[in-house]
Design an enzyme around this catalytic site. Sequence first.
Site, PDB file in Angstrom:
ATOM      1  N   ASP A  60       0.829  -1.207   0.000  1.00 52.92           N
ATOM      2  CA  ASP A  60       0.000   0.000   0.000  1.00 52.92           C
ATOM      3  C   ASP A  60       0.866   1.261   0.000  1.00 52.92           C
ATOM      4  O   ASP A  60       1.993   1.243   0.482  1.00 52.92           O
ATOM      5  CB  ASP A  60      -0.862   0.063   1.268  1.00 52.92           C
ATOM      6  CG  ASP A  60      -1.814  -1.097   1.357  1.00 52.92           C
ATOM      7  OD1 ASP A  60      -2.173  -1.637   0.295  1.00 52.92           O
ATOM      8  OD2 ASP A  60      -2.184  -1.450   2.489  1.00 52.92           O
TER       9      ASP A  60
HETATM   10  N1  URA Z   1      -1.401  -5.888   3.940  1.00 53.34           N
HETATM   11  C1  URA Z   1      -1.774  -4.611   3.991  1.00 53.34           C
HETATM   12  O1  URA Z   1      -2.766  -4.280   4.637  1.00 53.34           O
HETATM   13  N2  URA Z   1      -1.060  -3.717   3.295  1.00 53.34           N
HETATM   14  C2  URA Z   1       0.036  -4.016   2.587  1.00 53.34           C
HETATM   15  O2  URA Z   1       0.655  -3.157   1.977  1.00 53.34           O
HETATM   16  C3  URA Z   1       0.418  -5.364   2.561  1.00 53.34           C
HETATM   17  C4  URA Z   1      -0.306  -6.290   3.241  1.00 53.34           C
END
Ligand code: URA
Length: 237
Positions: free
Chosen positions: A105
């Site tokens: 993310d």
């Molecule tokens: N899980 C999440 O919530 N975000 C990420 O970037 C990776 C795994």
Amino acid sequence: MLVRLQKYLAEADVASRRRAEEMILSGRIKVNGNIVTELGTKVDDELDVVEADGKVVRIDRNMVYIMLNKPEGYVTTVHDQFNRPTVLDLVKGVKERIYPVGRLDYDTSGLIILTNDGDMTYRLTHPKHNVAKTYIALVDSEPTAVEIHTFEQGIIIEGRKTARAKLRVMKRDEAGVYLMITIHEGRNRQVRKMCDAIGHPVRKLKRIATGRLTLGSLKKGQWRYLTREEADYLRSL
Ligand code: URA
């Protein structure tokens, strides 16, 4: 790395895997000077000499494998519709056209692999592939034993139960409680959603490992090429 002969031939662009199998069976392929008609034969893609119809064939592997410690505030797509910085902005001086494997993310930091190896990317990001991914999550308070059990046994997210997971409380400081979480899938915002579901929303999230590959001492925003062993390991998954 050892690969099956038909895969070697396909990767060297001699023929499709099926056609390559036919070529092997009909005695058109030699390995180190000897005709090989056994389909399961493995060859070392760097050391063995493979010939098809008398011509030496090689895999042109100018593959690069990079590990980046992604800072928060970068997207893991090659282009962003909102013009936000992308992880590629951090990897300068690499002439091959690389792209991120999987995603993190915008607001998550940590380990992301970049490569131009489409075959490996496909296998590593395929839903049935279940390489462990380990994260450190900062939350406000310590989950109870019951909450941890729920998390580990699987939680229904968007109608589907998550696969087995692990959650360990690592430490606490003035910022909050640090959890070490291992999951085996890559669903969208999965760790955040799982933590939300047990009532412990994530305030900060960092990926520290993908399978056996770990971030080590790589600082935020820094990258390095994978070692030969690390790249072989990824390709073998
Ligand atoms: N899980 C999440 O919530 N975000 C990420 O970037 C990776 C795994």
